[in-house]
Design an enzyme around this catalytic site. Structure first.
Site, PDB file in Angstrom:
ATOM      1  N   ARG A  21       0.811  -1.213   0.000  1.00  0.00           N
ATOM      2  CA  ARG A  21       0.000   0.000   0.000  1.00  0.00           C
ATOM      3  C   ARG A  21       0.844   1.263   0.000  1.00  0.00           C
ATOM      4  O   ARG A  21       0.301   2.363  -0.001  1.00  0.00           O
ATOM      5  CB  ARG A  21      -0.965  -0.015   1.185  1.00  0.00           C
ATOM      6  CG  ARG A  21      -2.283  -0.658   0.750  1.00  0.00           C
ATOM      7  CD  ARG A  21      -3.131  -1.025   1.907  1.00  0.00           C
ATOM      8  NE  ARG A  21      -3.713   0.143   2.551  1.00  0.00           N
ATOM      9  CZ  ARG A  21      -4.796   0.069   3.332  1.00  0.00           C
ATOM     10  NH1 ARG A  21      -5.390  -1.089   3.517  1.00  0.00           N
ATOM     11  NH2 ARG A  21      -5.273   1.144   3.899  1.00  0.00           N
ATOM     12  N   LYS A  22       2.169   1.122   0.024  1.00  0.00           N
ATOM     13  CA  LYS A  22       3.033   2.297   0.008  1.00  0.00           C
ATOM     14  C   LYS A  22       3.544   2.548  -1.408  1.00  0.00           C
ATOM     15  O   LYS A  22       3.371   1.703  -2.295  1.00  0.00           O
ATOM     16  CB  LYS A  22       4.198   2.100   0.972  1.00  0.00           C
ATOM     17  CG  LYS A  22       3.830   1.493   2.308  1.00  0.00           C
ATOM     18  CD  LYS A  22       2.809   2.302   3.112  1.00  0.00           C
ATOM     19  CE  LYS A  22       2.569   1.639   4.450  1.00  0.00           C
ATOM     20  NZ  LYS A  22       1.503   2.239   5.237  1.00  0.00           N
ATOM     21  N   VAL A  23       4.208   3.684  -1.590  1.00  0.00           N
ATOM     22  CA  VAL A  23       4.628   4.070  -2.945  1.00  0.00           C
ATOM     23  C   VAL A  23       5.561   3.036  -3.575  1.00  0.00           C
ATOM     24  O   VAL A  23       5.439   2.716  -4.745  1.00  0.00           O
ATOM     25  CB  VAL A  23       5.286   5.472  -2.942  1.00  0.00           C
ATOM     26  CG1 VAL A  23       5.836   5.801  -4.320  1.00  0.00           C
ATOM     27  CG2 VAL A  23       4.270   6.523  -2.525  1.00  0.00           C
TER      28      VAL A  23
END
Ligand SMILES: *Cc1c(COP(=O)(O)O)cnc(C)c1O
Length: 364
Positions: A175-177
């Protein structure tokens, strides 16, 4: 968030498997060097997640049972949990509305003689005011651990947010970049602290398994303190190295999509989108909007009915059963109840954005 993974990541993972070295090894070491350099930090210690990284960071700054650790309630629950893992008490502080972040004032309001550390979050990628918070914590004699889970590619005062942080923890969850599947990193300034973190993530051993295997002579390890198994694998690090090479491009794309959202949302009453703070830039890890006079849950279901998967805003730990307490955190409550997160990912098109904002305009 849709992770941006391609053939290069698949190849890199396959090469790690074919090499026979799948646990923590040379690719982890290389990923640590590259990532810490990219975020402006002196040392990087790869770990199994940001959550385990926060746990080790708190141990490294000396948090012990009975201590208080100030955290924002407005954060993913792992922030507060990490204090609990040390036997410490998380003390919830409020955040400012514009950034969703702690400030010197909100920390000061809940500070006591038992406060050992603050975990300040660069929430959703928006940097907190690093100069003010780092200076205030130094003056108070309180350790500042930065939860940079969402902040790879964000900047403050012209530098990456990792620069000048004494301890920061990062996440590579999908869910992170940028992602390694699961995974995290602790970056630190002090070489002695880096050495301690390396030991703590590997059962408290004084020699890493990688060093033992690399040595022609047998090295007998010893266990200096009770540690953990919080290691990252070389397969994850191989993926991380490719993801890191995409980071600037991914952030640039997110920022341009965010700029277009800003244009489209301009003038829509009751909808205030997150923006860069005066002192820095966000990677727009999450593009949240604060609603005024529009019911958030109605907005979510209208968007869902139109085929748009928006999400509720950032959670508040202090109202969850795990923590429920009756502290008064007005900005936290406002943000968690009245904000929502709009889709922002590498496959989002201009016509998707037009459609999404069209639904919002009808609601307003
Ligand atoms: C995602 C996140 C974490 C947890 O990261 P993991 O790598 O999944 O453990 C911690 N803090 C914040 C602010 C996050 O957004």
């Amino acid at each position: 968030m849709i992770p941006c993974l391609g053939e290069e990541e698949a190849q890199a993972a396959a090469e790690a498997v074919r090499s026979g070295w799948v646990a923590q090894g040379p690719r982890v070491a290389s990923f640590e060097r590259s990532f810490s350099a990219a975020v402006g930090a002196a040392h990087g210690v790869a770990v199994s997640s940001c959550t385990t990284g926060l746990h080790l960071a708190l141990i490294a700054v000396g948090v012990e049972p009975g201590d208080e650790v100030i955290v924002p309630s407005l954060s993913f629950i792992a922030t507060a949990n990490s204090a609990k893992y040390c036997g410490a008490t998380p003390v919830f502080a409020d955040v400012e509305l514009a950034t969703g972040n702690l400030t010197v004032e909100t920390i000061d309001a809940v500070r006591t003689p038992r406060t050992k550390a603050v975990i300040a979050v660069h929430q959703a990628g928006v940097p907190f005011d690093v100069l003010s918070l780092r200076r205030a914590c130094a003056q108070w004699g309180i350790a500042l651990v930065e939860d940079a889970a969402c902040a790879a590619g964000s900047t403050a005062y012209g530098s990456p947010v990792g620069a000048g942080a004494s301890v920061a923890a990062w996440s590579f969850h999908p869910r992170k970049v940028m992602t390694t599947g699961e995974g995290g990193m602790v970056t630190v300034d002090d070489p002695a602290q880096a050495a301690r973190l390396r030991r703590l993530r590997e059962h408290g051993m004084n020699v890493s398994a990688a060093d033992r295997h690399a040595s022609a002579q047998p090295i007998l390890e010893s266990y200096l303190e009770v540690g953990y198994n919080y290691r990252m694998t070389d397969i994850q690090a191989a993926i991380g190295l490719v993801q890191l090479s995409r980071l600037d491009g991914l952030v640039a794309q997110r920022r341009s999509l965010a700029a277009r959202y800003h244009e489209l949302l301009e003038g829509i009453e009751g909808v205030t989108p997150v923006r860069d703070p005066a002192y820095g830039t966000t990677n727009f890890q999450s593009f949240w909007v604060l609603l005024d006079g529009i019911d958030r849950d109605v907005a979510l279901s209208e968007l869902a009915a139109a085929g748009v998967s928006a999400r509720r805003g950032i959670m508040a730990a202090h109202v969850e059963p795990a923590y429920v307490t009756d502290v008064d955190l007005p900005n936290t409550m406002r943000l968690t109840k009245d904000s929502l997160i709009l889709p922002l990912h590498h496959k989002l098109t201009e016509s998707d954005q037009d459609h999404i904002v069209g639904v919002i305009r009808k609601l307003a």
